[in-house]
Write a protein that holds these residues in place. Structure first.
Motif, short mmCIF file in Angstrom:
data_model
loop_
_atom_site.label_atom_id
_atom_site.label_comp_id
_atom_site.label_asym_id
_atom_site.label_seq_id
_atom_site.Cartn_x
_atom_site.Cartn_y
_atom_site.Cartn_z
N PRO A 8 -0.43 10.47 5.38
CA PRO A 8 0.33 11.73 5.35
C PRO A 8 0.04 12.65 6.53
O PRO A 8 0.90 13.45 6.92
CB PRO A 8 -0.11 12.37 4.02
N SER A 9 -1.14 12.56 7.12
CA SER A 9 -1.46 13.38 8.29
C SER A 9 -0.70 12.94 9.53
O SER A 9 -0.58 13.71 10.49
CB SER A 9 -2.96 13.32 8.58
N TRP A 53 -3.88 -0.97 -8.54
CA TRP A 53 -5.22 -0.40 -8.40
C TRP A 53 -5.13 0.82 -7.48
O TRP A 53 -4.18 0.96 -6.70
CB TRP A 53 -6.19 -1.40 -7.75
N THR A 54 -6.14 1.68 -7.55
CA THR A 54 -6.28 2.77 -6.58
C THR A 54 -7.67 2.68 -5.97
O THR A 54 -8.62 2.19 -6.59
CB THR A 54 -6.10 4.15 -7.24
N PRO A 57 0.82 -1.21 0.00
CA PRO A 57 0.00 0.00 0.00
C PRO A 57 0.86 1.26 0.00
O PRO A 57 1.92 1.32 0.62
CB PRO A 57 -0.79 -0.13 1.30
N ALA A 58 0.39 2.29 -0.71
CA ALA A 58 1.09 3.58 -0.76
C ALA A 58 0.05 4.70 -0.84
O ALA A 58 -0.85 4.65 -1.68
CB ALA A 58 2.02 3.64 -1.96
N PHE A 59 0.18 5.71 0.04
CA PHE A 59 -0.75 6.83 0.05
C PHE A 59 -0.36 7.88 -0.98
O PHE A 59 0.83 8.18 -1.16
CB PHE A 59 -0.78 7.49 1.43
N THR A 84 -6.05 8.87 -1.41
CA THR A 84 -6.07 7.67 -2.25
C THR A 84 -4.97 6.71 -1.83
O THR A 84 -3.87 7.12 -1.46
CB THR A 84 -5.88 8.06 -3.73
N ILE A 85 -5.29 5.43 -1.91
CA ILE A 85 -4.30 4.38 -1.69
C ILE A 85 -4.03 3.70 -3.03
O ILE A 85 -4.97 3.29 -3.72
CB ILE A 85 -4.81 3.32 -0.69
#
Length: 736
Positions: free
Chosen positions: A295-296, A94-95, A76-78, A84-85
C-alpha cells in the motif's frame, strides 16, 4: 474362524469392546471402533472378512500430527494498512506479517480455498472456496470470524479485488482456459454483472484504478495476451501493450502512479515495473509469478515458484519473505496388515496365483507368499488380517494421462483404485500444490507425478497450462527451472519445432527427466525418437505417414483448419494402414528404443449417441478411424512397445476396456495400468508391482480381470501406502 497367526479373541459381555456383532454381508467378527480407525470403516461392509486382535490398552491409532511448510504460497493480498499479507497455502487461507514469519490459518474444511481479497477498510476478507461442484465466493468478518456466502460459479474463481469504496467485489469467473471473464457483484448481495464478454478469450488478471473507474487487464486468445485499460463508465477500451508474447499478472499501486506486469518469452519471465520517471525490467526464470504492490507503493511483492520476495523499487533489490505454515493432519496408522487367500496378479507376468498372502509393514510390502503351499507369513498379535475370499489382488492402478485440474477429485480416483497418476500438463503452481498437498496428507488423492506446464511453440493451444519456446538455446534454462520447481517429467507439445524439441530432450536427459510428447504437427514421431524422447501421448502419427497438405497444422479449434472430415481426429485415419511396412517399422523402432505409447484411445471413440454431432459421412469416417487407431494400439503391443494406460480424464476403466476391444491381451492391459507407468518414471523399485520392498499400493477385486477386464470395476478394497483408503464399492461408480 480366526485367521492364521492370530490368537483366539477373548469373550466379552455385550457392550464391551471386543464383543462380536453381526452385520449383513459380513462373515466373521466385526471390528470394533478402534479397529475401524485402523483399517477403515468401509472395510466392514465390503463383503469380506476382517479378523483382528487388539492388544489390551491400545490407544487410538489415528492420532493427530503436524506438518510445517515453507513453500506453497499463492494469491498474495495486502491488508489496507500494509501490515499483513493474506495468502493461500496448499488450499487454505492464511495471514502472516508483511515482513514474513509464522502464518495463521483462517480457513478449514473440505474446500480448496484461494484468492483472498481485503475490503478497503480491512474489516472483511473475501476468498474463493472450491468444491467438486464449482466454487463459492465467501466473505469473512475479520473481527468476528463469521463467514457468509456471496456468489457461486460453476467452475473456479480467479483474481478478486474490492472496489475502492468497498461496495462491490470484482472477480474472474474462470469457466475454462478459453472462457475466463471479469464480473462484479455488490457486497450486499444480488445479481452479478459480467463486464468482459469475449468468446474463446480469457482475462485472468486485472487491477482496478484507485478511483475504481478503470480496470487494467490482460486479455488474449490461445498463447498471446496483451494489456488493455477499460473505462468502466464509458466501457471504452485502450490498448496498453501490443506484442506476440504473453503479458500477464498485472498490478496497480494504491496511488495509481505505479504499474507492474510479467511478460513471458522463450521460457523466461520479464518483470516490468513502471513508475514516474522510469521503467525497469527484471529477467528471471519462468515460475508463474503473481504481483502485489505494498500500500505504501515503495515495494512490490513478487510471488514465484510458490515463494514470496520483496522487490524494493528504489534499489531494485529482492529480499525473501519467509513463512512457516503448520498444518494439522491425521497421523498414519502404525499397524501392519496381512491379506490372505487372494489370487495374486503381481504385475510382473501374465498369470495370477491363487492362495497367496501379502504382509504389509510400515507402508511397504514386507513379504509375499504365493500358491497353496506358500503358507501365511507370521505376524504379531494384534495385526489386522483380511481374508480376501479368493478375490484378485493387484497393484494399485495408475492413470498415465490425468490432468489434475480439480484438487478435490482425489477421493474419487482412490475409490476407482487409482493410487498414482501421471499429470502430463497443468499450471506449475497448481501442479506442485496438489502434489505437495497429497504427499503431506493435507489432501486425499493418488500420488502425483507431474510435468508441470506443456512446453509448446508460439501461439500454444492451451494458454493456461503451457509455456512457449521457439529458440533451442533457451531450452536448457527452462528445463532446469522446471526441474528446480519439482516436476517429475516434461511434456512436449505439438507446435514445437524439431530443433527446439531436440534441445528440450537433450537437457531433460542431463537433468534425469523423462519426456513425453503430444506431437506430430511440427515434428514427426521418428524425428522425436531419434532425438531421444521417452514416450508419446495420443496417436498423432500423421506427420510420419500422410502428405503435408492433409495434415493437421494447429490452426483454430479444429487444429487442422477444418480440412479433415472429423474435427480433432486431426487426420483421416482411413489413409493410414496399421499393418503397412511403414507403420510396422515405426513400431519396431519404438519397441527397440523402449519409447512408450499413451494412446488415450477411448477419448476418440464415437457411438450412436454421437450421431447428432456428425453428418452420416463424418460418423462413419470417425468409426473407421477409431477402429484403425485400435488396431495401431494392438500392433504396438504385439511389437513390444511399452503401453501406458492413460485417459485424458475420461475414465480409466473405459480406456482399459477399449484396449480389450481392440484385441490387446488382458495381462498386457493390467501391466499398462500398473507396472509400466512406474517403470517409465524410473520408479519400478518403488511401486507398480506387488513385490517385497515396494510401496503397498494394492486393490482387491471381486472377479478375474485376466478373464474379463471389466471385472476391474468391482473394487472391494484399496490400500495406499499400507493404509486402507477405500473399503467398499459405491452403489454407482464414481469414475466411469
Amino acid at each position: 474362524m480366526v485367521a492364521a497367526g492370530q490368537p483366539e479373541a477373548p469373550r466379552h459381555p455385550a457392550g464391551v469392546p471386543g464383543t462380536e456383532r453381526t452385520v449383513v454381508g459380513v462373515s466373521g467378527p466385526v471390528i470394533d471402533a478402534r479397529m475401524r480407525r485402523r483399517v477403515g470403516l468401509a472395510a466392514a461392509v465390503a463383503g469380506f472378512s476382517v479378523v483382528a486382535g487388539i492388544a489390551a490398552g491400545a490407544g487410538a491409532v489415528q492420532a493427530q500430527a503436524h506438518v510445517t511448510v515453507d513453500i506453497g504460497a499463492r494469491d498474495p493480498a495486502f491488508s489496507p494498512d500494509g501490515s499483513t499479507i493474506a495468502v493461500s497455502i496448499l488450499g487454505k487461507i492464511w495471514t502472516l506479517p508483511a515482513e514474513g514469519g509464522t502464518a495463521r490459518q483462517l480457513t478449514d474444511g473440505a474446500s480448496w480455498d484461494t484468492r483472498p481479497a481485503w475490503s478497503p477498510d480491512g474489516r472483511f476478507l473475501a476468498y474463493a472456496a472450491r468444491s467438486r461442484q464449482g466454487a463459492d465466493i465467501l466473505v469473512r468478518n475479520m473481527a468476528t470470524g463469521g463467514v457468509r456466502f456471496l456468489h457461486g460459479v460453476p467452475g473456479s474463481v480467479g483474481h478478486m479485488q474490492f472496489h475502492p469504496d468497498g461496495s462491490q467485489l470484482f472477480f474472474v469467473d474462470d469457466r475454462s482456459q478459453y472462457e475466463a471473464h471479469v464480473w462484479r457483484i455488490p457486497l450486499a448481495g444480488g445479481e452479478a454483472e459480467q463486464i468482459t464478454h469475449t468468446r474463446s478469450w480469457h482475462e485472468w488478471s486485472f487491477a482496478l484504478s484507485p478511483d475504481g473507474n478503470r480496470i487494467l487487464l490482460e486479455t488474449g486468445r490461445f498463447d498471446g495476451t496483451d494489456l488493455y485499460e477499460l473505462d468502466l463508465e464509458e466501457m471504452s477500451l485502450e490498448r496498453v501493450t501490443d506484442t506476440p508474447e504473453r503479458e500477464m499478472a498485472v498490478a496497480w499501486s494504491a496511488d495509481g502512479t505505479r504499474r507492474a506486469h510479467v511478460m513471458t518469452h522463450n521460457g523466461l519471465d520479464q518483470l516490468i515495473v513502471s513508475v514516474p520517471g522510469w521503467r525497469k525490467q527484471f529477467l528471471s526464470t519462468f515460475d508463474q509469478k503473481q504481483l502485489a504492490f505494498h500500500p505504501s507503493g515503495e515495494w512490490l511483492l513478487v510471488l514465484g515458484g510458490r515463494r514470496m520476495q520483496r522487490l524494493d523499487l528504489e534499489s531494485g533489490e529482492f529480499t525473501p519473505i519467509p513463512f512457516e505454515a503448520r498444518f494439522e493432519v491425521a497421523g498414519d496408522p502404525a499397524d501392519d496388515l496381512l491379506i490372505t487367500n487372494v489370487r495374486l496378479f503381481d504385475g510382473t507376468g501374465d498369470e495370477a496365483v491363487p492362495g497367496s498372502a501379502i504382509l504389509v509393514r510400515d507402508g511397504r510390502i514386507a513379504e509375499v507368499r504365493t500358491g497353496e503351499d506358500g503358507g501365511v507369513p507370521e505376524v504379531a498379535p494384534g495385526t489386522p488380517v483380511i481374508d480376501g475370499g479368493g478375490r484378485t489382488l493387484l497393484p494399485g492402478l495408475m492413470d498415465n494421462h490425468y490432468h489434475y485440474w480439480q484438487p478435490l477429485a482425489g477421493a474419487d480416483l482412490l475409490a476407482a483404485g487409482i493410487t498414482a497418476i501421471r499429470d502430463p500438463g497443468s499450471a506449475i503452481q497448481d501442479a506442485m500444490d496438489f502434489k505437495d498437498a497429497v504427499r503431506l496428507g493435507v489432501l486425499a488423492g493418488p500420488d502425483v507425478y507431474t510435468a508441470g506446464p506443456l512446453i509448446d511453440g508460439p501461439a500454444g493451444y492451451h494458454p493456461l497450462v503451457d509455456v512457449s519456446i521457439d529458440d533451442p538455446a533457451a531450452a536448457p534454462a527452462l528445463v532446469r527451472a522446471l526441474k528446480a520447481q519439482g516436476v517429475d517429467l516434461l511434456k512436449a507439445y505439438f507446435l514445437l519445432d524439431p530443433d527446439v524439441l531436440a534441445a528440450v530432450v537433450a537437457e531433460a536427459r542431463v537433468q534425469g527427466l523423462p519426456v513425453t510428447g503430444h506431437i506430430g504437427v511440427r515434428t514427426g514421431w521418428r524425428q522425436a525418437i531419434e532425438a531421444g524422447i521417452s514416450g508419446f501421448n495420443h496417436i498423432r502419427v500423421w506427420r510420419d505417414f500422410l502428405p503435408l497438405e492433409t495434415q493437421a497444422d494447429g490452426r483454430d479449434m479444429s487444429l487442422d483448419g477444418g480440412r479433415n472430415p472429423v474435427g480433432r481426429m486431426q487426420a483421416d485415419w482411413r489413409e493410414i494402414d496399421p499393418a503397412s511396412p511403414e507403420v510396422m517399422s515405426l513400431l519396431e523402432l519404438m519397441a527397440e528404443t523402449e519409447t512408450a505409447l499413451d494412446p488415450t484411445l477411448y477419448i476418440q471413440d464415437v457411438d450412436d449417441g454421437d450421431r447428432v454431432r456428425f453428418s452420416i459421412e463424418e460418423f462413419h469416417t470417425a468409426r473407421q478411424a477409431y477402429e484403425r487407431m485400435g488396431e495401431f494400439v494392438r500392433r504396438a503391443v504385439e511389437a513390444g512397445v511399452p503401453l501406458l494406460a492413460g485417459t485424458d480424464n475420461v475414465g480409466l476403466f473405459n480406456e482399459l476396456e477399449a484396449y480389450a476391444e481392440a484385441g490387446v491381451p488382458n495381462a498386457a492391459i493390467l501391466r499398462a495400468a500398473t507396472a509400466n507407468g512406474a517403470r517409465w518414471l524410473g520408479k519400478e523399485d518403488d511401486f507398480g508391482t506387488v513385490q517385497p520392498g515396494r510401496r503397498a499400493h494394492l486393490i482387491l477385486v471381486d472377479g478375474d480381470p485376466l478373464a474379463d477386464i471389466a471385472d476391474l470395476r468391482n473394487i472391494d478394497l484399496v490400500v495406499k501406502d499400507g493404509v486402507i483408503v477405500f473399503g467398499g464399492p459405491p452403489t454407482e461408480p464414481l469414475i466411469p
